[in-house]
Motif scaffolding. Sequence first.
Motif, PDB file in Angstrom:
ATOM      1  N   GLY A 117      -9.240  -4.298 -16.844  1.00 45.25           N
ATOM      2  CA  GLY A 117      -8.436  -4.996 -15.846  1.00 45.25           C
ATOM      3  C   GLY A 117      -7.331  -4.074 -15.379  1.00 45.25           C
ATOM      4  O   GLY A 117      -7.223  -2.939 -15.843  1.00 45.25           O
ATOM      5  N   ARG A 118      -6.535  -4.569 -14.449  1.00 50.55           N
ATOM      6  CA  ARG A 118      -5.369  -3.809 -14.023  1.00 50.55           C
ATOM      7  C   ARG A 118      -4.260  -4.090 -15.021  1.00 50.55           C
ATOM      8  O   ARG A 118      -4.165  -5.201 -15.552  1.00 50.55           O
ATOM      9  CB  ARG A 118      -4.908  -4.288 -12.652  1.00 50.55           C
ATOM     10  CG  ARG A 118      -6.004  -4.375 -11.635  1.00 50.55           C
ATOM     11  CD  ARG A 118      -6.124  -3.084 -10.920  1.00 50.55           C
ATOM     12  NE  ARG A 118      -7.005  -3.238  -9.772  1.00 50.55           N
ATOM     13  CZ  ARG A 118      -6.810  -2.582  -8.634  1.00 50.55           C
ATOM     14  NH1 ARG A 118      -5.787  -1.782  -8.504  1.00 50.55           N
ATOM     15  NH2 ARG A 118      -7.654  -2.733  -7.647  1.00 50.55           N
ATOM     16  N   ASP A 119      -3.415  -3.095 -15.194  1.00 52.83           N
ATOM     17  CA  ASP A 119      -2.236  -3.263 -16.040  1.00 52.83           C
ATOM     18  C   ASP A 119      -1.502  -4.573 -15.750  1.00 52.83           C
ATOM     19  O   ASP A 119      -1.165  -5.324 -16.653  1.00 52.83           O
ATOM     20  CB  ASP A 119      -1.264  -2.111 -15.734  1.00 52.83           C
ATOM     21  CG  ASP A 119      -0.912  -1.357 -16.982  1.00 52.83           C
ATOM     22  OD1 ASP A 119      -1.125  -1.914 -18.075  1.00 52.83           O
ATOM     23  OD2 ASP A 119      -0.421  -0.221 -16.862  1.00 52.83           O
ATOM     24  N   TRP A 125     -12.808   5.729  -9.681  1.00 54.55           N
ATOM     25  CA  TRP A 125     -11.751   6.615  -9.196  1.00 54.55           C
ATOM     26  C   TRP A 125     -10.814   5.785  -8.332  1.00 54.55           C
ATOM     27  O   TRP A 125     -10.993   4.568  -8.237  1.00 54.55           O
ATOM     28  CB  TRP A 125     -12.308   7.829  -8.453  1.00 54.55           C
ATOM     29  CG  TRP A 125     -13.180   7.538  -7.256  1.00 54.55           C
ATOM     30  CD1 TRP A 125     -14.414   6.950  -7.257  1.00 54.55           C
ATOM     31  CD2 TRP A 125     -12.899   7.827  -5.884  1.00 54.55           C
ATOM     32  NE1 TRP A 125     -14.908   6.876  -5.983  1.00 54.55           N
ATOM     33  CE2 TRP A 125     -14.006   7.416  -5.133  1.00 54.55           C
ATOM     34  CE3 TRP A 125     -11.818   8.428  -5.230  1.00 54.55           C
ATOM     35  CZ2 TRP A 125     -14.059   7.554  -3.733  1.00 54.55           C
ATOM     36  CZ3 TRP A 125     -11.880   8.581  -3.849  1.00 54.55           C
ATOM     37  CH2 TRP A 125     -12.999   8.142  -3.118  1.00 54.55           C
ATOM     38  N   MET A 126      -9.807   6.395  -7.753  1.00 49.50           N
ATOM     39  CA  MET A 126      -8.797   5.657  -6.996  1.00 49.50           C
ATOM     40  C   MET A 126      -8.416   6.477  -5.758  1.00 49.50           C
ATOM     41  O   MET A 126      -8.673   7.674  -5.716  1.00 49.50           O
ATOM     42  CB  MET A 126      -7.507   5.480  -7.815  1.00 49.50           C
ATOM     43  CG  MET A 126      -7.729   5.066  -9.233  1.00 49.50           C
ATOM     44  SD  MET A 126      -6.242   5.200 -10.258  1.00 49.50           S
ATOM     45  CE  MET A 126      -5.060   4.187  -9.389  1.00 49.50           C
ATOM     46  N   THR A 127      -7.744   5.832  -4.819  1.00 51.04           N
ATOM     47  CA  THR A 127      -7.246   6.582  -3.659  1.00 51.04           C
ATOM     48  C   THR A 127      -6.463   7.803  -4.149  1.00 51.04           C
ATOM     49  O   THR A 127      -6.616   8.909  -3.628  1.00 51.04           O
ATOM     50  CB  THR A 127      -6.314   5.690  -2.805  1.00 51.04           C
ATOM     51  OG1 THR A 127      -6.991   4.469  -2.521  1.00 51.04           O
ATOM     52  CG2 THR A 127      -5.949   6.369  -1.504  1.00 51.04           C
ATOM     53  N   GLU A 128      -5.639   7.585  -5.152  1.00 52.41           N
ATOM     54  CA  GLU A 128      -4.763   8.648  -5.649  1.00 52.41           C
ATOM     55  C   GLU A 128      -5.545   9.820  -6.257  1.00 52.41           C
ATOM     56  O   GLU A 128      -5.062  10.944  -6.293  1.00 52.41           O
ATOM     57  CB  GLU A 128      -3.813   8.101  -6.729  1.00 52.41           C
ATOM     58  CG  GLU A 128      -2.793   7.079  -6.244  1.00 52.41           C
ATOM     59  CD  GLU A 128      -3.302   5.632  -6.297  1.00 52.41           C
ATOM     60  OE1 GLU A 128      -4.521   5.414  -6.124  1.00 52.41           O
ATOM     61  OE2 GLU A 128      -2.478   4.729  -6.508  1.00 52.41           O
ATOM     62  N   THR A 129      -6.724   9.546  -6.788  1.00 51.93           N
ATOM     63  CA  THR A 129      -7.458  10.621  -7.472  1.00 51.93           C
ATOM     64  C   THR A 129      -8.329  11.417  -6.497  1.00 51.93           C
ATOM     65  O   THR A 129      -8.858  12.452  -6.878  1.00 51.93           O
ATOM     66  CB  THR A 129      -8.347  10.084  -8.612  1.00 51.93           C
ATOM     67  OG1 THR A 129      -9.467   9.392  -8.059  1.00 51.93           O
ATOM     68  CG2 THR A 129      -7.571   9.161  -9.545  1.00 51.93           C
ATOM     69  N   PRO A 158       0.813  -1.218   0.000  1.00 47.92           N
ATOM     70  CA  PRO A 158       0.000   0.000   0.000  1.00 47.92           C
ATOM     71  C   PRO A 158       0.847   1.269   0.000  1.00 47.92           C
ATOM     72  O   PRO A 158       1.902   1.328   0.622  1.00 47.92           O
ATOM     73  CB  PRO A 158      -0.802  -0.128   1.295  1.00 47.92           C
ATOM     74  CG  PRO A 158      -0.848  -1.591   1.565  1.00 47.92           C
ATOM     75  CD  PRO A 158       0.465  -2.135   1.101  1.00 47.92           C
ATOM     76  N   LYS A 159       0.350   2.264  -0.718  1.00 46.98           N
ATOM     77  CA  LYS A 159       1.051   3.544  -0.833  1.00 46.98           C
ATOM     78  C   LYS A 159       0.339   4.587   0.021  1.00 46.98           C
ATOM     79  O   LYS A 159      -0.889   4.597   0.076  1.00 46.98           O
ATOM     80  CB  LYS A 159       1.037   3.996  -2.298  1.00 46.98           C
ATOM     81  CG  LYS A 159       1.645   2.971  -3.236  1.00 46.98           C
ATOM     82  CD  LYS A 159       1.199   3.141  -4.689  1.00 46.98           C
ATOM     83  CE  LYS A 159      -0.172   2.585  -4.979  1.00 46.98           C
ATOM     84  NZ  LYS A 159      -0.239   1.215  -5.491  1.00 46.98           N
ATOM     85  N   GLY A 160       1.093   5.473   0.659  1.00 47.31           N
ATOM     86  CA  GLY A 160       0.498   6.548   1.474  1.00 47.31           C
ATOM     87  C   GLY A 160       0.212   7.750   0.591  1.00 47.31           C
ATOM     88  O   GLY A 160       1.119   8.408   0.102  1.00 47.31           O
TER      89      GLY A 160
HETATM   90 MG    MG Z   1      -4.092   1.228  -6.951  1.00 42.80          MG
END
Ligand code: MG
Length: 574
Positions: free
Chosen positions: A456-458, A359-363, A223-225
């Motif tokens: 799908g995911r990359d 959407w994503m956590t990052e967005t 996981p990324k912060g």
């Molecule tokens: Mg992700």
Amino acid sequence: MSQIIAPQTDKPNMPPYEEVYRNFDWKEVEKNFSWHETGKVNMAYEAIDRHTETWRKNKVALYYSDAKRNEKYTFQDLKDLSNQFANVLRKIGVQKGERVFLFMPRSPEIYVSLLGTIKVGAIAGPLFEAFMEQAVRDRLENSDASALVTTPELLPRVPYKELPALKHIILVGDGEIPNDDGDTKFYIYQKEMNEASREAEIEWVDREDGLILHYTSGSTGKPKGVLHVHNAMIQHYQTAKWVLDLKEDDIFWCTADPGWVTGTSYGVFGPWLNGASNLIRGGRFSPDDWYATIEKHRVTVWLSAPTAFRRLMAAGDEKIKEYDLSSLRHILSVGEPLNAEVVHWGRRVYGLSIHDHWWMTETGGMLIANYPSMPIKPGSMGRAFPGIEVAILDNEGNEVPRGQMGSLCIKAGWPSMMRKIWKNEKKYNEYFQFPGWYISGDLATMDEEGYVWFQGRDDDVIMTSGERVGPFEVESKLVEHPAVAEAAVIGKPDPVRGEIIKAFVSLREGLEKSEELAEELKIFVRKGLAAHAAPREVEIRDSLPKTRSGKIMRRVLKAWELGLPTGDLSTMEE
Ligand code: MG
Ligand code: ATP
């Protein structure tokens, strides 16, 4: 592609899509907030305090319900309580920009702590209550959190003696303060709150100051912060207004935990910025409890995730008849691909389309959605939100022809875009390798009308006999089979074909696994989709490995299958 379904909602907040998409300007949305006049802002003020200056003062902002508690809080109550908590943090010396983590079960206190943290200009870090010690340690260490709000029950999972930055722990609920000689100071939430004033000065911050640090779900790796700033409110406000379609008398239920970004962007900020009433339910998923919740609280707008809808579908349609769900008027789904089959089922049993969005956590906020004012295409995530430019790019960053699969990218610069991956600039830069664009890491196609279709995911794309196959279409086909509850598809190395497709499925309630059924599923995909997309192997399992936010972990299935290390499992469900 599936048929188009006309909009069902009466008088949606959002005008016709094409019209607004052409004329939209985020600058106009900004005018709703105080920085427009003062240059300074604070999310907690805009979401809560501002409404106490209007007739909404005594409107219920939060209905909280779990097995033991049933409570209501008005906007004024939340203003007072979050002021008190802000004063507690000030008293113990928490400064603007410090990280204050929240590790506790869903409860009114977590929302009060979150708002109070934001009021002093500190950065909130919500953690999902089911995290075990390693997951808690990783996040507190990575963020150098200086304060933590938790409960006596969860405290054993906090290795505070090994976390030098962690100076303060505030305990919510009954329990003893640990007796030790460490450097961490302990406080009892209720005692401190009782002593704190209800009046507090808000820390007016810059729009680019830190608001919240969310760790991603861990579906694809560690996981990324992800750091978000107060500026994100522009997006939270407008997307909640148009996509959630929140109106004054709605009772909105977002089932996501505040430990995940959906649980704050749309469980806290979006609805409250719009002055809406939020229902928060503690406790675990069960079809009966969930339907009873909708019935009891007369929920009108309901936001949940594909995993929940698939489980409700597997629980059978009969169950639905036992409850009065007539209050529902708008249903939404996010977090994972929503199989077209589930949308059709929703229409049959609830009489409403389930509106998928992406959407994503990052967005930080929604970017692509099916709107109440627009026809939806089941299986599609919808179209770009006004003010957002979406493109499907190839490996060099050039747009691919409509209908072709490529990398789902967004023109950088929307209001709620992440500002940092905490302590990992290299990772942050990886999202921006095509100048001016944000690379999501998801694969999609776009049709002539701009509807986006997730593939799908990359990392999960399968190369079989020279064809690129997105796992999602294979999984969706499998879920159409009446025996299948959930499906996950991976590529498995094969000397002849490059990769072959292997499917893992779990069955609907009461069904037994068998060789015949596995064979039948292969044929079902071959006939219904394409020969090259048909799984050569089908494994029926009792369940599929998932993140605690309910996402299928294909990388774990793949690692198990290939006998490789599984990587970070801190977010995996037991
Ligand atoms: Mg992700
Ligand atoms: P990690 O980044 O740690 O691997 P994660 O990507 O699952 O985990 P989140 O930020 O919670 O973490 O999830 C965002 C991802 O969820 C998206 O990149 C996408 O793959 C998936 N997703 C979200 N909404 C949808 C949707 N409507 N349809 C398909 N996929 C979706």
